[in-house]
Motif scaffolding. Structure first.
Motif, PDB file in Angstrom:
ATOM      1  N   MET A   1       0.822  -1.235  -0.023  1.00 42.15           N
ATOM      2  CA  MET A   1      -0.377   0.293  -0.188  1.00 42.15           C
ATOM      3  C   MET A   1       1.092   1.531   0.263  1.00 42.15           C
ATOM      4  O   MET A   1       0.338   2.055  -1.134  1.00 42.15           O
ATOM      5  N   LYS A   2       1.960   1.726   1.430  1.00 43.73           N
ATOM      6  CA  LYS A   2       2.931   2.394   0.538  1.00 43.73           C
ATOM      7  C   LYS A   2       3.411   2.459  -0.437  1.00 43.73           C
ATOM      8  O   LYS A   2       3.419   3.569  -0.535  1.00 43.73           O
ATOM      9  N   GLY A   3       3.722   1.681  -1.261  1.00 42.26           N
ATOM     10  CA  GLY A   3       4.631   1.615  -2.220  1.00 42.26           C
ATOM     11  C   GLY A   3       3.640   2.039  -3.687  1.00 42.26           C
ATOM     12  O   GLY A   3       4.041   3.466  -4.553  1.00 42.26           O
ATOM     13  N   ARG A   4       2.343   1.737  -3.486  1.00 43.16           N
ATOM     14  CA  ARG A   4       1.805   2.152  -4.406  1.00 43.16           C
ATOM     15  C   ARG A   4       0.764   4.067  -4.099  1.00 43.16           C
ATOM     16  O   ARG A   4       1.353   4.591  -4.897  1.00 43.16           O
ATOM     17  N   PHE A   5       0.906   4.895  -2.639  1.00 38.58           N
ATOM     18  CA  PHE A   5       0.676   5.094  -2.704  1.00 38.58           C
ATOM     19  C   PHE A   5       2.247   6.520  -3.351  1.00 38.58           C
ATOM     20  O   PHE A   5       1.924   7.756  -3.870  1.00 38.58           O
ATOM     21  N   ASN A   6       2.926   5.992  -2.974  1.00 38.97           N
ATOM     22  CA  ASN A   6       4.180   6.871  -3.390  1.00 38.97           C
ATOM     23  C   ASN A   6       4.573   6.854  -4.750  1.00 38.97           C
ATOM     24  O   ASN A   6       4.546   7.888  -5.496  1.00 38.97           O
ATOM     25  N   ILE A   7       4.238   6.188  -5.744  1.00 37.18           N
ATOM     26  CA  ILE A   7       4.006   5.616  -6.783  1.00 37.18           C
ATOM     27  C   ILE A   7       3.166   7.418  -7.573  1.00 37.18           C
ATOM     28  O   ILE A   7       3.258   7.772  -8.263  1.00 37.18           O
ATOM     29  N   LYS A   8       1.794   7.196  -6.720  1.00 38.71           N
ATOM     30  CA  LYS A   8       0.546   8.045  -6.833  1.00 38.71           C
ATOM     31  C   LYS A   8       1.168   9.611  -6.383  1.00 38.71           C
ATOM     32  O   LYS A   8       1.233  10.449  -7.401  1.00 38.71           O
ATOM     33  N   ARG A   9       2.223   9.207  -5.736  1.00 37.86           N
ATOM     34  CA  ARG A   9       2.413  10.966  -5.000  1.00 37.86           C
ATOM     35  C   ARG A   9       4.122  11.161  -5.956  1.00 37.86           C
ATOM     36  O   ARG A   9       3.962  12.261  -7.073  1.00 37.86           O
ATOM     37  N   LEU A  10       3.942  10.732  -6.960  1.00 34.19           N
ATOM     38  CA  LEU A  10       5.442  10.902  -7.319  1.00 34.19           C
ATOM     39  C   LEU A  10       5.006  11.267  -8.962  1.00 34.19           C
ATOM     40  O   LEU A  10       4.955  11.953  -9.494  1.00 34.19           O
ATOM     41  N   ILE A  11       3.980  10.248  -9.130  1.00 38.10           N
ATOM     42  CA  ILE A  11       3.159  11.025 -10.893  1.00 38.10           C
ATOM     43  C   ILE A  11       1.954  12.489 -10.638  1.00 38.10           C
ATOM     44  O   ILE A  11       2.368  13.110 -11.017  1.00 38.10           O
ATOM     45  N   GLY A  13       3.382  14.742  -8.263  1.00 39.70           N
ATOM     46  CA  GLY A  13       4.379  15.569  -8.214  1.00 39.70           C
ATOM     47  C   GLY A  13       4.414  15.507  -9.118  1.00 39.70           C
ATOM     48  O   GLY A  13       5.324  17.274 -10.047  1.00 39.70           O
ATOM     49  N   THR A  14       4.661  14.914 -10.362  1.00 49.00           N
ATOM     50  CA  THR A  14       5.565  14.645 -11.112  1.00 49.00           C
ATOM     51  C   THR A  14       4.885  15.769 -12.014  1.00 49.00           C
ATOM     52  O   THR A  14       4.661  17.462 -13.491  1.00 49.00           O
ATOM     53  N   LEU A  15       3.541  15.393 -12.427  1.00 49.18           N
ATOM     54  CA  LEU A  15       2.417  16.366 -12.996  1.00 49.18           C
ATOM     55  C   LEU A  15       2.669  18.617 -12.496  1.00 49.18           C
ATOM     56  O   LEU A  15       2.551  19.190 -13.334  1.00 49.18           O
ATOM     57  N   TRP A  16       2.282  18.188 -10.965  1.00 46.63           N
ATOM     58  CA  TRP A  16       2.919  19.671 -11.157  1.00 46.63           C
ATOM     59  C   TRP A  16       4.329  20.017 -10.834  1.00 46.63           C
ATOM     60  O   TRP A  16       4.492  22.092 -11.335  1.00 46.63           O
ATOM     61  N   LEU A 132       5.589  26.258  -7.341  1.00 47.38           N
ATOM     62  CA  LEU A 132       4.591  25.019  -8.259  1.00 47.38           C
ATOM     63  C   LEU A 132       5.369  23.883  -7.851  1.00 47.38           C
ATOM     64  O   LEU A 132       5.740  22.764  -8.140  1.00 47.38           O
ATOM     65  N   TYR A 133       7.099  24.238  -9.144  1.00 43.89           N
ATOM     66  CA  TYR A 133       7.933  23.029  -9.730  1.00 43.89           C
ATOM     67  C   TYR A 133       8.654  22.802  -8.591  1.00 43.89           C
ATOM     68  O   TYR A 133       9.662  22.038  -8.286  1.00 43.89           O
ATOM     69  N   MET A 134       8.688  23.716  -7.436  1.00 48.29           N
ATOM     70  CA  MET A 134      10.002  23.174  -5.560  1.00 48.29           C
ATOM     71  C   MET A 134       8.273  22.550  -5.028  1.00 48.29           C
ATOM     72  O   MET A 134       9.863  21.594  -4.400  1.00 48.29           O
ATOM     73  N   SER A 135       7.563  23.262  -4.434  1.00 44.35           N
ATOM     74  CA  SER A 135       6.647  22.009  -3.351  1.00 44.35           C
ATOM     75  C   SER A 135       6.920  20.329  -3.919  1.00 44.35           C
ATOM     76  O   SER A 135       6.818  20.161  -2.470  1.00 44.35           O
ATOM     77  N   PRO A 136       7.146  20.080  -4.915  1.00 40.85           N
ATOM     78  CA  PRO A 136       7.422  18.119  -4.790  1.00 40.85           C
ATOM     79  C   PRO A 136       8.167  17.779  -4.266  1.00 40.85           C
ATOM     80  O   PRO A 136       8.169  16.469  -3.780  1.00 40.85           O
ATOM     81  N   LEU A 216      -1.221  23.041  -1.322  1.00 45.34           N
ATOM     82  CA  LEU A 216      -2.109  22.315  -2.794  1.00 45.34           C
ATOM     83  C   LEU A 216      -1.404  21.045  -3.459  1.00 45.34           C
ATOM     84  O   LEU A 216      -2.314  20.374  -3.336  1.00 45.34           O
ATOM     85  N   VAL A 217      -0.174  21.125  -3.230  1.00 40.01           N
ATOM     86  CA  VAL A 217       0.672  19.891  -4.362  1.00 40.01           C
ATOM     87  C   VAL A 217       0.603  19.269  -2.456  1.00 40.01           C
ATOM     88  O   VAL A 217       0.071  17.755  -2.858  1.00 40.01           O
ATOM     89  N   LYS A 218       0.453  19.028  -1.120  1.00 36.83           N
ATOM     90  CA  LYS A 218       0.127  18.514  -0.273  1.00 36.83           C
ATOM     91  C   LYS A 218      -0.759  17.819  -0.603  1.00 36.83           C
ATOM     92  O   LYS A 218      -1.297  16.102  -0.462  1.00 36.83           O
ATOM     93  N   GLN A 219      -2.196  18.320  -0.851  1.00 37.79           N
ATOM     94  CA  GLN A 219      -3.310  17.864  -0.625  1.00 37.79           C
ATOM     95  C   GLN A 219      -3.563  17.028  -1.521  1.00 37.79           C
ATOM     96  O   GLN A 219      -4.579  16.195  -1.735  1.00 37.79           O
ATOM     97  N   SER A 220      -2.782  17.129  -2.948  1.00 40.01           N
ATOM     98  CA  SER A 220      -3.258  16.591  -3.692  1.00 40.01           C
ATOM     99  C   SER A 220      -2.746  15.508  -4.081  1.00 40.01           C
ATOM    100  O   SER A 220      -2.997  14.374  -4.519  1.00 40.01           O
ATOM    101  N   MET A 221      -1.957  15.476  -3.103  1.00 43.74           N
ATOM    102  CA  MET A 221      -0.426  13.821  -3.311  1.00 43.74           C
ATOM    103  C   MET A 221      -0.707  12.658  -1.746  1.00 43.74           C
ATOM    104  O   MET A 221      -0.542  11.936  -1.534  1.00 43.74           O
TER     105      MET A 221
END
Length: 229
Positions: A1-11, A13-16, A132-136, A216-221
């Motif tokens: 589950m944790k790995g899945r969340f990390n992948i989600k955050r990476l995706i 974060g990359t979009l942001w 925005l580029y720095m936040s992720p 914004l970034v934290k909530q979306s991730m």
């Protein structure tokens, strides 16, 4: 589950990071259209472009690639997806923005009032885009990492703040020198826009990070405390 969340955050974060990079590029395009001075890196890239004949985007990528090679040996932990996105995206988005403004909308030689007006959205896009580029926190742009590497190389005898000032001054000197060697006006890189960048960009970045981009970034991730759900 944790790995899945990390992948989600990476995706996410990359979009942001991509959106932030686009904002920086649009801000750069506004400043280039205004032709009233640029930030230090923009001055270096513009001067290099004028001297070599290569596009702004190609020159920005080339300069960052040279610094990236140094980062690989001196500070590779700062390299991430954000590094690659920012170093390859900003210049080309800027070129696209300039093409859109000049060729599509026909503002090839705007009057002074229009040039001044372009500085306002330029500052906003630049400041908000950087925040925005720095936040992720997915990697540092090579140019932005120079002061960090200088601080590490001097064992903190040259603090980050002074390293950044030294880096920007050198970049500005090179940008002006390259413009002169290319028989171009220094007003392409040095002017009131330079002052605006130096004085206002930092506070805009801080304001945006404190009130918008970090939340914004934290909530979306799905991040709540210390990077955990």
């Amino acid at each position: 589950m944790k790995g899945r969340f990390n992948i989600k955050r990476l995706i996410i974060g990359t979009l942001w990071t991509i959106v932030g990079t686009a904002g920086i590029g649009l801000g750069s395009a506004c400043f280039r259209t205004a032709s009233m001075g640029l930030d230090a890196l923009g001055a270096l890239v513009t001067g290099t472009s004028q001297l070599t004949g290569f596009s702004y985007g190609n020159c920005q990528l080339g300069i960052n690639l040279v610094i990236l090679v140094i980062m690989i040996f001196a500070h590779r932990e700062a390299i991430g997806i954000g590094t690659l996105v920012s170093m390859s995206g900003v210049g080309y988005v800027s070129d696209f923005g300039v093409w859109l403004i000049r060729d599509v909308f026909g503002l090839t030689d705007p009057v002074m009032i229009v040039r001044i007006i372009f500085l306002i959205p330029g500052l906003f896009f630049l400041g908000f885009g950087i925040a925005l580029y720095m936040s992720p926190r997915l990697g540092t742009c090579p140019y932005d990492d120079i002061p960090v590497m200088l601080e590490m190389a001097t064992k903190r005898k040259l603090p980050f703040v002074y390293g950044r000032i030294l880096t920007d001054i050198l970049a500005m000197i090179l940008g002006v020198s390259f413009c002169l060697l290319a028989d171009q006006s220094v007003l392409l890189v040095l002017g009131v826009g330079t002052v605006f960048n130096a004085v206002l960009t930092g506070p805009i970045i801080k304001f945006c990070r404190d009130h918008f981009t970090e939340k914004l970034v934290k909530q979306s991730m799905g991040v709540t405390t210390e990077g955990e759900t």
